[in-house]
Write a protein that holds these residues in place. Structure first.
Motif, PDB file in Angstrom:
ATOM      1  N   GLN A  19      21.451 -21.576   0.391  1.00 39.15           N
ATOM      2  CA  GLN A  19      22.102 -20.273   0.564  1.00 39.15           C
ATOM      3  C   GLN A  19      23.249 -20.090  -0.436  1.00 39.15           C
ATOM      4  O   GLN A  19      23.404 -19.012  -1.030  1.00 39.15           O
ATOM      5  N   PHE A  20      24.033 -21.148  -0.613  1.00 41.33           N
ATOM      6  CA  PHE A  20      25.155 -21.052  -1.551  1.00 41.33           C
ATOM      7  C   PHE A  20      24.654 -20.852  -2.977  1.00 41.33           C
ATOM      8  O   PHE A  20      25.210 -20.055  -3.737  1.00 41.33           O
ATOM      9  N   GLY A  21      23.587 -21.570  -3.359  1.00 46.26           N
ATOM     10  CA  GLY A  21      23.020 -21.412  -4.693  1.00 46.26           C
ATOM     11  C   GLY A  21      22.532 -19.999  -4.926  1.00 46.26           C
ATOM     12  O   GLY A  21      22.724 -19.437  -6.016  1.00 46.26           O
ATOM     13  N   GLY A  22      21.906 -19.417  -3.906  1.00 43.16           N
ATOM     14  CA  GLY A  22      21.456 -18.039  -4.041  1.00 43.16           C
ATOM     15  C   GLY A  22      22.617 -17.079  -4.224  1.00 43.16           C
ATOM     16  O   GLY A  22      22.541 -16.123  -5.013  1.00 43.16           O
ATOM     17  N   TYR A  23      23.727 -17.346  -3.520  1.00 43.48           N
ATOM     18  CA  TYR A  23      24.903 -16.473  -3.646  1.00 43.48           C
ATOM     19  C   TYR A  23      25.534 -16.605  -5.034  1.00 43.48           C
ATOM     20  O   TYR A  23      25.909 -15.600  -5.649  1.00 43.48           O
ATOM     21  N   VAL A  24      25.628 -17.843  -5.553  1.00 38.90           N
ATOM     22  CA  VAL A  24      26.164 -18.065  -6.903  1.00 38.90           C
ATOM     23  C   VAL A  24      25.270 -17.389  -7.932  1.00 38.90           C
ATOM     24  O   VAL A  24      25.738 -16.766  -8.890  1.00 38.90           O
ATOM     25  N   GLY A  25      23.940 -17.503  -7.736  1.00 35.10           N
ATOM     26  CA  GLY A  25      23.006 -16.887  -8.666  1.00 35.10           C
ATOM     27  C   GLY A  25      23.099 -15.373  -8.665  1.00 35.10           C
ATOM     28  O   GLY A  25      22.872 -14.733  -9.702  1.00 35.10           O
ATOM     29  N   SER A  26      23.456 -14.785  -7.526  1.00 36.81           N
ATOM     30  CA  SER A  26      23.592 -13.321  -7.438  1.00 36.81           C
ATOM     31  C   SER A  26      24.940 -12.841  -7.950  1.00 36.81           C
ATOM     32  O   SER A  26      25.064 -11.701  -8.410  1.00 36.81           O
ATOM     33  N   ASN A  27      25.964 -13.698  -7.879  1.00 34.99           N
ATOM     34  CA  ASN A  27      27.323 -13.310  -8.289  1.00 34.99           C
ATOM     35  C   ASN A  27      27.928 -14.397  -9.186  1.00 34.99           C
ATOM     36  O   ASN A  27      28.910 -15.051  -8.813  1.00 34.99           O
ATOM     37  N   ASP A 353      10.108 -16.600 -10.304  1.00 37.97           N
ATOM     38  CA  ASP A 353      11.078 -16.168  -9.307  1.00 37.97           C
ATOM     39  C   ASP A 353      12.303 -15.558  -9.983  1.00 37.97           C
ATOM     40  O   ASP A 353      12.632 -15.906 -11.128  1.00 37.97           O
ATOM     41  N   PRO A 354      13.039 -14.670  -9.286  1.00 36.61           N
ATOM     42  CA  PRO A 354      14.293 -14.145  -9.835  1.00 36.61           C
ATOM     43  C   PRO A 354      15.327 -15.255  -9.961  1.00 36.61           C
ATOM     44  O   PRO A 354      15.225 -16.310  -9.325  1.00 36.61           O
ATOM     45  N   VAL A 355      16.373 -15.006 -10.766  1.00 38.90           N
ATOM     46  CA  VAL A 355      17.372 -16.035 -11.070  1.00 38.90           C
ATOM     47  C   VAL A 355      18.033 -16.575  -9.821  1.00 38.90           C
ATOM     48  O   VAL A 355      18.204 -17.798  -9.663  1.00 38.90           O
ATOM     49  N   HIS A 356      18.443 -15.700  -8.913  1.00 37.93           N
ATOM     50  CA  HIS A 356      19.170 -16.191  -7.733  1.00 37.93           C
ATOM     51  C   HIS A 356      18.301 -17.101  -6.878  1.00 37.93           C
ATOM     52  O   HIS A 356      18.783 -18.052  -6.263  1.00 37.93           O
ATOM     53  N   GLN A 357      16.958 -16.831  -6.844  1.00 37.34           N
ATOM     54  CA  GLN A 357      16.064 -17.691  -6.075  1.00 37.34           C
ATOM     55  C   GLN A 357      15.881 -19.037  -6.770  1.00 37.34           C
ATOM     56  O   GLN A 357      15.855 -20.087  -6.121  1.00 37.34           O
ATOM     57  N   ALA A 366      18.959 -30.420  -6.032  1.00 40.96           N
ATOM     58  CA  ALA A 366      19.904 -31.176  -6.855  1.00 40.96           C
ATOM     59  C   ALA A 366      21.260 -31.335  -6.185  1.00 40.96           C
ATOM     60  O   ALA A 366      21.894 -32.384  -6.287  1.00 40.96           O
ATOM     61  N   ALA A 367      21.742 -30.291  -5.512  1.00 38.07           N
ATOM     62  CA  ALA A 367      23.070 -30.369  -4.900  1.00 38.07           C
ATOM     63  C   ALA A 367      23.130 -31.472  -3.856  1.00 38.07           C
ATOM     64  O   ALA A 367      24.147 -32.145  -3.696  1.00 38.07           O
ATOM     65  N   MET A 368      22.021 -31.677  -3.128  1.00 37.49           N
ATOM     66  CA  MET A 368      22.009 -32.767  -2.152  1.00 37.49           C
ATOM     67  C   MET A 368      22.108 -34.116  -2.855  1.00 37.49           C
ATOM     68  O   MET A 368      22.837 -35.011  -2.425  1.00 37.49           O
ATOM     69  N   TYR A 409      33.311 -28.078  -9.675  1.00 38.61           N
ATOM     70  CA  TYR A 409      33.004 -27.286 -10.875  1.00 38.61           C
ATOM     71  C   TYR A 409      31.523 -27.316 -11.217  1.00 38.61           C
ATOM     72  O   TYR A 409      30.995 -26.376 -11.813  1.00 38.61           O
ATOM     73  N   ASN A 410      30.832 -28.392 -10.835  1.00 36.75           N
ATOM     74  CA  ASN A 410      29.400 -28.450 -11.077  1.00 36.75           C
ATOM     75  C   ASN A 410      28.648 -27.411 -10.261  1.00 36.75           C
ATOM     76  O   ASN A 410      27.712 -26.779 -10.748  1.00 36.75           O
ATOM     77  N   VAL A 411      29.054 -27.221  -9.004  1.00 33.24           N
ATOM     78  CA  VAL A 411      28.334 -26.282  -8.132  1.00 33.24           C
ATOM     79  C   VAL A 411      28.900 -24.874  -8.219  1.00 33.24           C
ATOM     80  O   VAL A 411      28.378 -23.963  -7.579  1.00 33.24           O
ATOM     81  N   THR A 412      29.980 -24.697  -8.982  1.00 36.52           N
ATOM     82  CA  THR A 412      30.519 -23.338  -9.168  1.00 36.52           C
ATOM     83  C   THR A 412      30.417 -22.946 -10.640  1.00 36.52           C
ATOM     84  O   THR A 412      29.527 -22.180 -11.022  1.00 36.52           O
ATOM     85  N   PHE A 413      31.286 -23.476 -11.459  1.00 35.97           N
ATOM     86  CA  PHE A 413      31.358 -23.102 -12.874  1.00 35.97           C
ATOM     87  C   PHE A 413      30.036 -23.368 -13.596  1.00 35.97           C
ATOM     88  O   PHE A 413      29.470 -22.475 -14.243  1.00 35.97           O
TER      89      PHE A 413
END
Length: 857
Positions: A19-27, A353-357, A366-368, A409-413
């Motif tokens: 869910q967080f990855g999808g949100y980062v991908g959308s914004n 798939d779209p970028v956010h997906q 990967a985040a896990m 920073y890896n999961v955000t920036f």
């Protein structure tokens, strides 16, 4: 098979990351810009770097609560000394403030010609003018004094500063008696050859000392004089009559601080190497799929983590030890390793798939994987705060915090930049010019339509897989899982483990103080000459009696003498050099007064103590003796093991000779014991950190890797890598000390990284048979592990050329950690997992996925 699934935590976390990855991908923009702004603000903390530097050798490299520090406080309180009255270097509770030089000749220094030059050099040193506070001073103005005269060197007094007396004087060794004066020459004349009556026939080295006031009011003048001493002796030439090595009480500290400057240019080289490797390994000939900028910003993300974490701690006033200077090299390796895992996971997503997906799918896997390794690394470093060495504590706090920022920073920036780069891919823009890439195919090469999506996806999936990925899937994995290969690897591992365990028993403990200076430093040369010529006689140790002991009682005095006899009978003690104020007082009392009478004993004591240095050996206050001390001379203390055994045995005897019922206690002390205390705690601290960290790793593995057997193998890999590193440290001439302890703390965290990645990929694989699971895990993570290992080694390789033992040790141990960790990750653990794998009746919530955590770039 019984279910071994423990995925209740990992499944939920994986869904949250999705869910967080999808949100980062959308914004992506806020997640990209905010870390940049935060880093710029926190980076301002480097303004305080100079104020936060904490490089004091004693403070940073000796145990915080070492017993010798308590013993020193006791000596300071009970046996104070005065610089300008009866100075005695033997009675100092510190190393003192001094300068020294060693004059050596391979044949013999006891010649008229050589001593003429030594005396000339001595006169030059004593008379050198130094300008301080608008006045000119020389040695006589700031020297330590005895009987209102500068303390001189025994060997020069013996020949009365006349070189022509050298051939005529029969110098006995280690003591020389001239009337009532007795001179100890063990620390001034070295490399001696003696006749049968202990007369020196030949000596290869002479050492002279110049002791100075320790009054804080004279600190500036003393420091200026010491600087001038270094200039004079370093430029002194003697037409090859003898060689000179030199040292001051400030030298070790100054040379340690100079080490920090050595690492700055190395860091720029490292960054260049890592960026270059990252770009090359992520390079694609395809103009749209090329990941050059992604790799570059992945390295930048690690740099921002260092800037933010260090700045935050500097703002907070956390001391910055010199050892922390190696942390950026480590963080760079960790950040790049996580970057490769993230890129690999992105490459495994569906390009239609779209970028956010796609980013959501990337984060889900990967985040896990990077969360597991980040938590284990964090725990390893924060557990390292339990150690008693401030240099280790400082390193662990700065590095642990940097790893936390690196993860954030890896999961955000970095994730946000992957999304921005994904948008470029989606629009089919050139990686460099950002212009539309035109293709002959009317429907486009990348963008899918519902009619052609499946065919294009299959075609592009084949093209995007790296050749090395094919190697792990088609050649290496199947070869590794053959029965013969498994047998060979098992035998190889048994040999590795047996050799490592044996070498662990051979490791040396303790830091060699010369290693705190660069290899080219004059300090190293002085220490080497000292070991070569003056190692026969070691520290002159104080034996202290604490308590109101009845020295005038004949029976009690006999008990005391028996206890002192035990000290003198130790194999590393020269009994002939024992110094006792009480023995001399007994001789003094003969035919004068009754020493067994308390009143007479006390009444005559002040007059006796005034005559010699013994006033500093007895705490006689208000008519009571609260403490006194004696001196024993150690011999043949030539290495760390002997230093450890000496200290342990002396303290053991002190405890056994103490009498709690009569309320008196023995203790032993010498200023060098401050450093020897590391032997008392270094092994226990290291074992404690390893055990606690390993237990914590097991808990994390059980929670986040959804299989008990896999979790146990990951924990086993930690112990296995640590044993290997410690064992091979011995072969690479690395001692177990506070510096290598830092690296072993790193080892705890790093040793789990590769094994955790491969174990998570193994259990997450959709394959059923263990051998196929191992091949699948290697197919998807073999190349990222190799990339991570090579990039980390490249991040450290510049340190291997450093003239500093500290930085070279950092490279050596990290190289071993990466080498053995990678070997476990891509060889031992995949094979061992196939032996004892417990299949799962449930899957890890990846039914619709064809891939797992990460994959080849």
């Amino acid at each position: 098979m019984a279910s071994c699934v423990t995925d209740c935590v990992s499944r939920r976390l994986s869904n949250l990351f999705e869910q967080f990855g999808g949100y980062v991908g959308s914004n992506p923009l806020p997640f990209f810009i905010i870390p940049l702004f935060l880093s710029a603000c926190l980076g301002g903390g480097f303004y305080f770097l100079e104020d936060r530097e904490a490089n004091d050798i004693e403070d940073q490299f000796t145990p915080v609560n070492g017993p010798a520090k308590y013993e020193r406080r006791f000596v300071m309180e009970n046996f104070p000394y005065s610089n300008n009255s009866m100075f005695s270097s033997q009675r100092l509770y510190t190393e003192g403030t001094y300068a020294s030089f060693i004059a050596k000749n391979k044949r013999n220094v006891l010649t008229n010609e050589i001593f003429k030059q030594i005396i000339t050099l001595d006169e030059t040193i004593r008379n050198v003018p130094v300008k301080a506070d608008q006045e000119t001073i020389n040695f006589s103005n700031i020297c330590a004094k005895s009987n209102d005269m500068c303390v001189s060197n025994a060997i020069l007094e013996i020949i009365d500063y006349n070189n022509e007396m050298v051939p005529q004087t029969k110098i006995t060794f280690p003591t020389y008696r001239n009337g009532s004066e007795v001179y100890f020459l063990g620390s001034e004349v070295g490399g001696v050859t003696l006749s049968e009556d202990n007369v020196v026939e030949n000596a290869k080295a002479i050492r002279l000392y110049y002791y100075l006031w320790e009054d804080e009011a004279y600190r500036q003048k003393v420091n200026l004089w010491l600087d001038e001493f270094v200039k004079i002796v370093s430029n002194y030439t003697t037409a090859n009559s003898f060689e000179v090595s030199y040292f001051t009480s400030r030298s070790r500290q100054e040379e340690l601080e100079a080490n920090t400057k050595e690492v700055i240019p190395l860091f720029s080289v490292t960054y260049f190497l890592v960026i270059t490797f990252s770009i090359v390994s992520c390079l694609r000939l395809d103009h749209v799929w090329n990941k050059v900028w992604v790799a570059t910003f992945g390295v930048l993300s690690a740099g921002l983590a260092v800037l933010s974490s260090f700045g935050l701690l500097l703002y907070s006033g956390v001391p910055f030890a010199m050892t922390v200077a190696t942390a950026p090299f480590l963080i760079l390796g960790i950040g790049v390793d996580d970057m490769f895992i993230m890129i690999s996971a992105w490459q495994q997503t569906n390009i239609c798939d779209p970028v956010h997906q796609r980013l959501a799918d990337t984060y889900k896997e990967a985040a896990m994987s990077i969360t597991i390794t980040t938590l284990t690394n964090l725990l390893a470093f924060y557990i390292g705060l339990m150690t008693q060495f401030r240099s280790v504590q400082s390193f662990c706090l700065y590095t642990g915090t940097a790893i936390l920022f690196c993860y954030i920073y890896n999961v955000t920036f970095f994730g946000a930049f992957m999304a921005l780069d994904g948008q470029r891919e989606e629009k089919e823009l050139h990686w460099l010019t950002c212009k539309k890439v035109e293709f002959k195919n009317s429907i486009g090469r990348y963008k899918c339509s519902s009619k052609y999506c499946r065919e294009l996806h299959v075609e592009t999936e084949k093209k995007k897989v790296h050749l090395i990925n094919d190697f792990f899937r088609d050649f290496y994995g199947p070869f590794l899982t053959k029965l013969g290969s498994k047998a060979f690897l098992t035998l190889l591992y048994a040999t590795y483990l047996a050799g490592s365990i044996y070498n662990c028993t051979q490791i040396k403990e303790g830091i060699d103080l010369r290693n705190l200076a660069p290899d080219t430093s004059y300090v190293v040369k002085y220490y080497s000459d000292e070991d070569l010529y003056f190692s026969t006689y070691g520290p002159s140790v104080m034996v202290i009696l604490d308590g109101e002991f009845q020295y005038w009682n004949k029976t009690e005095r006999a008990t005391l003498n028996s206890s002192l006899e035990i000290f003198q009978s130790l194999p590393f003690i020269d009994k002939s050099l024992f110094v006792s104020w009480l023995d001399i007082y007994e001789n003094y009392a003969k035919n004068r007064f009754h020493i067994n009478n308390e009143t007479e004993f006390k009444s005559h004591l002040p007059g006796f103590l005034e005559k010699k240095y013994f006033k500093q050996d007895v705490n006689f206050t208000n008519g009571n003796i609260y403490a006194s001390r004696f001196f024993i001379q150690t011999v043949n203390i030539t290495d760390g093991d002997k230093e450890k055994n000496m200290l342990t045995k002396l303290r053991e005897v002190a405890v056994n000779c103490s009498d709690k019922n009569k309320n008196y206690y023995f203790m032993v002390y010498h200023p060098a014991f401050i450093y020897f205390d590391q032997y008392v705690v270094i092994v226990n601290n290291t074992i404690q950190n390893i055990l606690v960290a390993t237990a914590a790793m097991l808990v994390i593995s059980l929670l986040l890797i959804p299989n008990i057997i896999c979790s146990l193998w990951v924990t086993f890999a930690i112990a296995s890598v640590i044993i290997g590193v410690v064992g091979f440290m011995t072969l690479w001439d690395v001692n177990l000390d506070s510096i290598s302890m830092i690296n072993l703390v790193i080892c705890i965290g790093f040793s789990v990284d590769f094994s955790a990645h491969i174990a998570y990929a193994f259990i997450s694989s959709s394959e059923v048979k263990p051998d196929k699971k191992a091949v699948d895990a290697l197919h998807k993570l073999g190349y990222p592990i190799v990339q991570g290992a090579v990039s980390t080694i490249l991040g450290l390789v510049a340190l291997s050329t450093s003239p500093s033992y500290i930085f070279r040790t950092f490279f050596k141990i990290l190289f071993l950690v990466i080498l053995f960790g990678a070997a476990h990750g891509i060889a031992f653990i995949p094979v061992f997992l196939t032996f004892f794998f417990c299949d799962s009746s449930a899957k890890v919530n990846n039914e619709n996925e064809e891939s797992d955590a990460g994959g080849p770039v």
